[in-house]
Scaffold this motif. Structure first.
Motif, PDB file in Angstrom:
ATOM      1  N   SER A   7       0.799  -1.295   0.275  1.00 47.12           N
ATOM      2  CA  SER A   7      -0.015   0.158   0.091  1.00 47.12           C
ATOM      3  C   SER A   7       0.961   1.127  -0.018  1.00 47.12           C
ATOM      4  CB  SER A   7      -0.950  -0.039   1.269  1.00 47.12           C
ATOM      5  OG  SER A   7      -1.857  -1.128   1.251  1.00 47.12           O
ATOM      6  N   VAL A   8       1.962   1.015   0.320  1.00 45.42           N
ATOM      7  CA  VAL A   8       3.082   2.376   0.339  1.00 45.42           C
ATOM      8  C   VAL A   8       4.313   2.002  -0.382  1.00 45.42           C
ATOM      9  CG1 VAL A   8       2.124   3.214   2.483  1.00 45.42           C
ATOM     10  CG2 VAL A   8       3.832   1.648   2.368  1.00 45.42           C
ATOM     11  N   HIS A   9       5.029   3.052  -1.073  1.00 45.96           N
ATOM     12  CA  HIS A   9       6.013   2.722  -1.726  1.00 45.96           C
ATOM     13  C   HIS A   9       6.820   4.227  -1.586  1.00 45.96           C
ATOM     14  CE1 HIS A   9       9.422   1.635  -4.588  1.00 45.96           C
ATOM     15  NE2 HIS A   9       8.984   2.598  -5.314  1.00 45.96           N
ATOM     16  N   SER A  10       8.283   4.397  -1.334  1.00 45.32           N
ATOM     17  CA  SER A  10       8.885   5.713  -1.076  1.00 45.32           C
ATOM     18  C   SER A  10      10.326   5.423  -1.608  1.00 45.32           C
ATOM     19  CB  SER A  10       8.910   6.061   0.329  1.00 45.32           C
ATOM     20  OG  SER A  10       7.912   6.187   1.065  1.00 45.32           O
ATOM     21  N   GLY A  11      10.867   6.532  -1.991  1.00 46.58           N
ATOM     22  CA  GLY A  11      12.409   6.537  -2.530  1.00 46.58           C
ATOM     23  C   GLY A  11      12.671   7.855  -2.704  1.00 46.58           C
ATOM     24  N   SER A  12      14.039   8.162  -3.303  1.00 47.03           N
ATOM     25  CA  SER A  12      14.523   9.247  -3.532  1.00 47.03           C
ATOM     26  C   SER A  12      14.728   9.491  -5.085  1.00 47.03           C
ATOM     27  CB  SER A  12      15.954   9.608  -2.850  1.00 47.03           C
ATOM     28  OG  SER A  12      16.830   8.466  -3.147  1.00 47.03           O
ATOM     29  N   LEU A  13      14.584  10.883  -5.421  1.00 49.14           N
ATOM     30  CA  LEU A  13      15.111  11.326  -6.972  1.00 49.14           C
ATOM     31  C   LEU A  13      16.067  12.107  -6.811  1.00 49.14           C
ATOM     32  CD1 LEU A  13      11.205  11.727  -7.419  1.00 49.14           C
ATOM     33  CD2 LEU A  13      12.569   9.545  -8.314  1.00 49.14           C
ATOM     34  N   HIS A  37      -3.840  12.033  -6.456  1.00 44.00           N
ATOM     35  CA  HIS A  37      -3.889  13.366  -5.696  1.00 44.00           C
ATOM     36  C   HIS A  37      -2.246  13.309  -5.843  1.00 44.00           C
ATOM     37  CE1 HIS A  37      -7.862  13.963  -3.730  1.00 44.00           C
ATOM     38  NE2 HIS A  37      -7.794  13.666  -5.176  1.00 44.00           N
ATOM     39  N   LEU A  38      -1.743  14.805  -6.302  1.00 43.05           N
ATOM     40  CA  LEU A  38      -0.303  14.951  -6.258  1.00 43.05           C
ATOM     41  C   LEU A  38       0.003  16.095  -5.016  1.00 43.05           C
ATOM     42  CD1 LEU A  38       0.360  15.265 -10.310  1.00 43.05           C
ATOM     43  CD2 LEU A  38       0.818  13.395  -8.725  1.00 43.05           C
ATOM     44  N   LEU A  39       0.733  15.667  -4.313  1.00 37.34           N
ATOM     45  CA  LEU A  39       1.007  16.462  -2.944  1.00 37.34           C
ATOM     46  C   LEU A  39       2.505  17.132  -3.043  1.00 37.34           C
ATOM     47  CD1 LEU A  39      -0.867  14.743  -0.288  1.00 37.34           C
ATOM     48  CD2 LEU A  39      -1.779  16.271  -1.802  1.00 37.34           C
ATOM     49  N   ARG A 138      14.774  15.025  -4.944  1.00 33.37           N
ATOM     50  CA  ARG A 138      13.506  15.000  -4.343  1.00 33.37           C
ATOM     51  C   ARG A 138      13.180  13.624  -3.660  1.00 33.37           C
ATOM     52  NH1 ARG A 138      14.188  19.340  -5.886  1.00 33.37           N
ATOM     53  NH2 ARG A 138      12.934  20.685  -7.589  1.00 33.37           N
ATOM     54  N   THR A 139      12.430  13.587  -2.584  1.00 34.62           N
ATOM     55  CA  THR A 139      11.772  12.328  -2.299  1.00 34.62           C
ATOM     56  C   THR A 139      10.361  12.165  -2.629  1.00 34.62           C
ATOM     57  OG1 THR A 139      11.051  13.268  -0.223  1.00 34.62           O
ATOM     58  CG2 THR A 139      13.237  12.363  -0.371  1.00 34.62           C
ATOM     59  N   TYR A 140      10.006  10.661  -2.693  1.00 33.24           N
ATOM     60  CA  TYR A 140       8.627  10.722  -2.990  1.00 33.24           C
ATOM     61  C   TYR A 140       7.910   9.491  -2.237  1.00 33.24           C
ATOM     62  CZ  TYR A 140      10.172   6.218  -5.329  1.00 33.24           C
ATOM     63  OH  TYR A 140      10.850   5.136  -5.608  1.00 33.24           O
ATOM     64  N   HIS A 141       6.669   9.610  -2.118  1.00 37.83           N
ATOM     65  CA  HIS A 141       5.900   8.865  -1.107  1.00 37.83           C
ATOM     66  C   HIS A 141       4.604   8.427  -1.860  1.00 37.83           C
ATOM     67  CE1 HIS A 141       4.725   6.435   2.446  1.00 37.83           C
ATOM     68  NE2 HIS A 141       3.575   7.099   2.385  1.00 37.83           N
TER      69      HIS A 141
END
Length: 164
Positions: A7-13, A37-39, A138-141
């Protein structure tokens, strides 16, 4: 929906090209009927992610932020993509006044920046993607909030694992 590790996935860009690549990878996992939704703050990479997604889906033209137009629509071979930016909303009722609900459905993928400006009038997201500035990168989640969203994230994680 019960939360689990799909249900979740995170990382760095680390740079813009990585954000474009994430958008492209997401395009391969996405499907029509999905609401995302883009936050993130101004400059966090929401439109860059969208550019990567659209390029991967076959859009060869420019992709601009819909800050002034509120929505940019792209009719693509497989389905339409609608990119909303609600930053300039002064009143949530502008959502209804603009007739934006008509853009959502099984024949389109909808990306909504600043959804909180519509205060619950925008359709609930299947996935929330939060982007944040982290130094030069950037980071993303990602968080899936529906079964459709979770299936999309599973496809995204599976294809990313296959490339490793």
């Amino acid at each position: 929906m019960a939360m689990d590790d799909t249900s979740v996935h995170s990382g760095s860009l680390p740079d813009e090209s990585a954000t474009l690549a994430l958008g492209a990878a997401f395009a391969a996992a996405a499907q029509p009927g999905l609401t995302v939704h883009l936050l993130g703050d101004l400059g966090a990479g929401k439109t860059t992610f969208t550019r990567g997604l659209l390029a991967a889906l076959g859009h060869g033209g420019k992709v601009k932020s819909p800050t002034y137009t509120l929505v940019e629509s792209y009719a693509l071979p497989e389905y339409s993509v609608h990119h909303f930016d609600l930053y300039r909303f002064a009143d949530p009722e502008e959502w209804n006044d603009a007739g934006f609900s008509e853009y959502f459905g099984q024949g389109s993928l909808c990306l909504v920046e600043w959804p909180e400006k519509a205060r619950g009038l925008a359709p609930a997201p299947d996935i929330v993607l939060e982007l944040a500035v982290d130094g030069d990168g950037r980071t993303y989640h990602f968080q899936a909030l529906s079964q459709t969203g979770q299936s999309c994230l599973i496809r995204l994680l599976t294809q990313r694992a296959a490339r490793c």
